[in-house]
Design a protein around this motif. Structure first.
Motif, PDB file in Angstrom:
ATOM      1  N   CYS A   1      35.583  46.980  53.126  1.00  0.00           N
ATOM      2  CA  CYS A   1      34.421  46.162  52.764  1.00  0.00           C
ATOM      3  C   CYS A   1      34.152  46.271  51.269  1.00  0.00           C
ATOM      4  CB  CYS A   1      33.170  46.626  53.505  1.00  0.00           C
ATOM      5  SG  CYS A   1      33.218  46.446  55.297  1.00  0.00           S
TER       6      CYS A   1
ATOM      7  N   ALA B   1      31.244  44.724  48.105  1.00  0.00           N
ATOM      8  CA  ALA B   1      29.954  44.081  47.874  1.00  0.00           C
ATOM      9  C   ALA B   1      29.773  43.810  46.389  1.00  0.00           C
ATOM     10  CB  ALA B   1      28.811  44.950  48.403  1.00  0.00           C
TER      11      ALA B   1
ATOM     12  N   TYR C   1      28.361  40.268  43.722  1.00  0.00           N
ATOM     13  CA  TYR C   1      27.622  39.011  43.542  1.00  0.00           C
ATOM     14  C   TYR C   1      28.531  37.959  42.930  1.00  0.00           C
ATOM     15  CZ  TYR C   1      27.329  40.715  38.701  1.00  0.00           C
ATOM     16  OH  TYR C   1      27.645  41.196  37.448  1.00  0.00           O
TER      17      TYR C   1
ATOM     18  N   PRO D   1      24.253  37.004  46.066  1.00  0.00           N
ATOM     19  CA  PRO D   1      24.886  38.218  46.591  1.00  0.00           C
ATOM     20  C   PRO D   1      26.037  37.887  47.527  1.00  0.00           C
ATOM     21  CG  PRO D   1      22.762  37.836  47.651  1.00  0.00           C
ATOM     22  CD  PRO D   1      22.869  36.836  46.532  1.00  0.00           C
TER      23      PRO D   1
ATOM     24  N   ILE E   1      29.092  39.660  50.303  1.00  0.00           N
ATOM     25  CA  ILE E   1      29.711  40.751  51.059  1.00  0.00           C
ATOM     26  C   ILE E   1      31.106  40.269  51.415  1.00  0.00           C
ATOM     27  CG2 ILE E   1      29.672  42.141  53.159  1.00  0.00           C
ATOM     28  CD1 ILE E   1      26.640  41.752  53.212  1.00  0.00           C
TER      29      ILE E   1
ATOM     30  N   ARG F   1      35.547  41.234  52.228  1.00  0.00           N
ATOM     31  CA  ARG F   1      36.490  42.125  52.893  1.00  0.00           C
ATOM     32  C   ARG F   1      37.887  41.829  52.371  1.00  0.00           C
ATOM     33  NH1 ARG F   1      39.749  42.322  57.602  1.00  0.00           N
ATOM     34  NH2 ARG F   1      39.793  44.390  58.569  1.00  0.00           N
TER      35      ARG F   1
ATOM     36  N   VAL G   1      32.890  42.236  42.103  1.00  0.00           N
ATOM     37  CA  VAL G   1      32.846  43.281  43.126  1.00  0.00           C
ATOM     38  C   VAL G   1      32.426  44.573  42.455  1.00  0.00           C
ATOM     39  CG1 VAL G   1      34.233  44.689  44.690  1.00  0.00           C
ATOM     40  CG2 VAL G   1      34.528  42.208  44.659  1.00  0.00           C
TER      41      VAL G   1
ATOM     42  N   ASP H   1      32.770  49.457  47.138  1.00  0.00           N
ATOM     43  CA  ASP H   1      33.512  49.319  48.380  1.00  0.00           C
ATOM     44  C   ASP H   1      32.995  50.322  49.392  1.00  0.00           C
ATOM     45  OD1 ASP H   1      34.475  51.599  47.138  1.00  0.00           O
ATOM     46  OD2 ASP H   1      36.554  51.283  47.698  1.00  0.00           O
ATOM     47  N   SER H   2      33.336  50.098  50.650  1.00  0.00           N
ATOM     48  CA  SER H   2      32.953  51.007  51.723  1.00  0.00           C
ATOM     49  C   SER H   2      33.930  50.838  52.873  1.00  0.00           C
ATOM     50  CB  SER H   2      31.515  50.736  52.194  1.00  0.00           C
ATOM     51  OG  SER H   2      31.376  49.394  52.633  1.00  0.00           O
TER      52      SER H   2
ATOM     53  N   ALA I   1      29.226  46.967  55.442  1.00  0.00           N
ATOM     54  CA  ALA I   1      28.452  45.750  55.694  1.00  0.00           C
ATOM     55  C   ALA I   1      29.295  44.596  56.210  1.00  0.00           C
ATOM     56  CB  ALA I   1      27.724  45.329  54.412  1.00  0.00           C
ATOM     57  N   CYS I   2      30.596  44.629  55.981  1.00  0.00           N
ATOM     58  CA  CYS I   2      31.459  43.528  56.436  1.00  0.00           C
ATOM     59  C   CYS I   2      31.869  43.667  57.884  1.00  0.00           C
ATOM     60  CB  CYS I   2      32.690  43.402  55.548  1.00  0.00           C
ATOM     61  SG  CYS I   2      33.973  44.687  55.822  1.00  0.00           S
TER      62      CYS I   2
END
Length: 361
Positions: free
Chosen positions: A77, A79, A81, A103, A105, A107, A297, A300-301, A307-308
């Motif tokens: 994921c 994130a 804008y 914003p 989100i 992947r 970007v 990341d996560s 969130a994705c």
């Protein structure tokens, strides 16, 4: 530093047939698009083929990995804008193109059917993005680093899968079948030309991601303009993939640690004679392009709790001012993504653990 392999241990380069076999499962965007297209338009008996049944094919070919996407299951994921410069606001009334920030989100993923595939398993990378406008409307888009689809009809794609299917005894396609297929399908030449030179990249952030399908922008007066779009990276690089199983996620995290990563959103405007309903055809000749702004970007996560995770990147979730074109694969992708989404989100309590010999990136 990794020492090079001795010459006698080096693997010979993949043949075109082997590359195509490896690419055979690279996207809901490809196989599921073909099947769901037939279902949505009624050209096949729904008793024999539905979006759910096509997802079954992926599970049969790739194994069942509860809780993961049925294709592109290995991803991360991101994130950030989108900073619109306002240049596309004359083409579309969508708020996302008005000057300012929206914003996002996203992947980034590897288009295979197995969440434990090595990052070098396919040369294609994918980038899905959700833009959320101030009015709450969303724009979701799934892009791939290939420039075109291999073929433009359902029957041709089904035949391609048969021609490049690996033989259970050898694990490779019958060497006579792919040449025969492509001799009968000259429309696949643009994809073939690309795949012959394609190689896995060392980074997500140096890739260009393409919509491949056409869409339609609608301005404040109702004027319509067909477009395709691309995310063009600010980062440059052509390094070969590392000799490692997992490297894309770590590379992304390392690059983000040094600062945000950026792509320009470039709209390619269709000329009057350009085909908008056939994703296998490139738009030849000169075209007007519009740089609509920059996608940034910032972080990341992990995909399993990021969130994705619960976003279905349905390409027909579009805000007022952006519409789907006459490309039938769009409705196909939408239907099949929904089937896959419902299946994986019902498996939250059954999330598969990686094999003991594997490690999550």
């Amino acid at each position: 530093m990794i020492e090079p392999e001795p010459p006698h241990l080096r693997k010979p380069p993949l043949t075109t047939a082997e590359k195509l076999a490896r690419l055979g499962g690279i996207g809901l965007v490809l196989v599921i698009a073909a099947g769901a297209f037939a279902y949505v338009n009624g050209s096949l008996d729904p008793q024999r083929l539905t979006p759910a049944r096509v997802v079954d094919v992926f599970e049969h070919n790739n194994g069942v990995h509860p809780g993961y996407r049925r294709n592109h299951p290995k991803g991360i994921c991101v994130a950030g804008y989108f900073e619109s410069n306002g240049a596309a606001s004359t083409l579309s009334r969508a708020q996302v193109f008005a000057a300012g920030r929206t914003p996002v989100i996203g992947r980034l993923a590897l288009p295979t059917g197995n969440p434990y595939s090595p990052d070098s398993a396919a040369p294609i990378r994918s980038f899905a993005v959700q833009f959320t406008q101030p009015d709450g409307q969303q724009w979701r888009t799934g892009m791939n680093s290939m420039p075109v689809f291999p073929v433009g009809t359902v029957q041709a794609f089904v035949d391609l899968q048969k021609a490049t299917a690996p033989d259970p005894k050898t694990g490779k396609p019958d060497p006579a079948k792919p040449p025969a297929f492509f001799a009968a399908h000259p429309e696949a030449q643009p994809f073939l030309a690309w795949v012959k030179t394609a190689r896995p990249s060392a980074s997500f952030v140096t890739e260009t991601y393409n919509s491949v399908n056409a869409f339609v922008l609608v301005d404040a007066q109702g004027k319509r303009q067909a477009v395709r779009w691309s995310l063009v990276p600010a980062a440059k690089g052509d390094a070969p993939a590392p000799d490692a199983k997992d490297y894309l996620q770590q590379d992304l995290s390392d690059k983000l640690a040094s600062g945000p990563q950026r792509w320009d959103l470039v709209l390619t405007l269709a000329n009057p004679t350009d085909p908008t309903g056939d994703a296998s055809k490139a738009w030849a000749g000169e075209h007007k392009t519009v740089n609509a702004g920059t996608l940034v970007v910032e972080g990341d996560s992990a995909q399993l709790d990021g969130a994705c995770r619960d976003i279905n990147y349905d390409p027909l979730v579009l805000p007022n001012g952006i519409e789907g074109s006459d490309d039938p694969l769009l409705a196909a992708r939408s239907a099949a993504y929904a089937a896959s989404y419902m299946r994986r989100t019902s498996e939250v309590g059954q999330l598969e653990k990686p094999p003991a010999q594997e490690k999550q990136p």
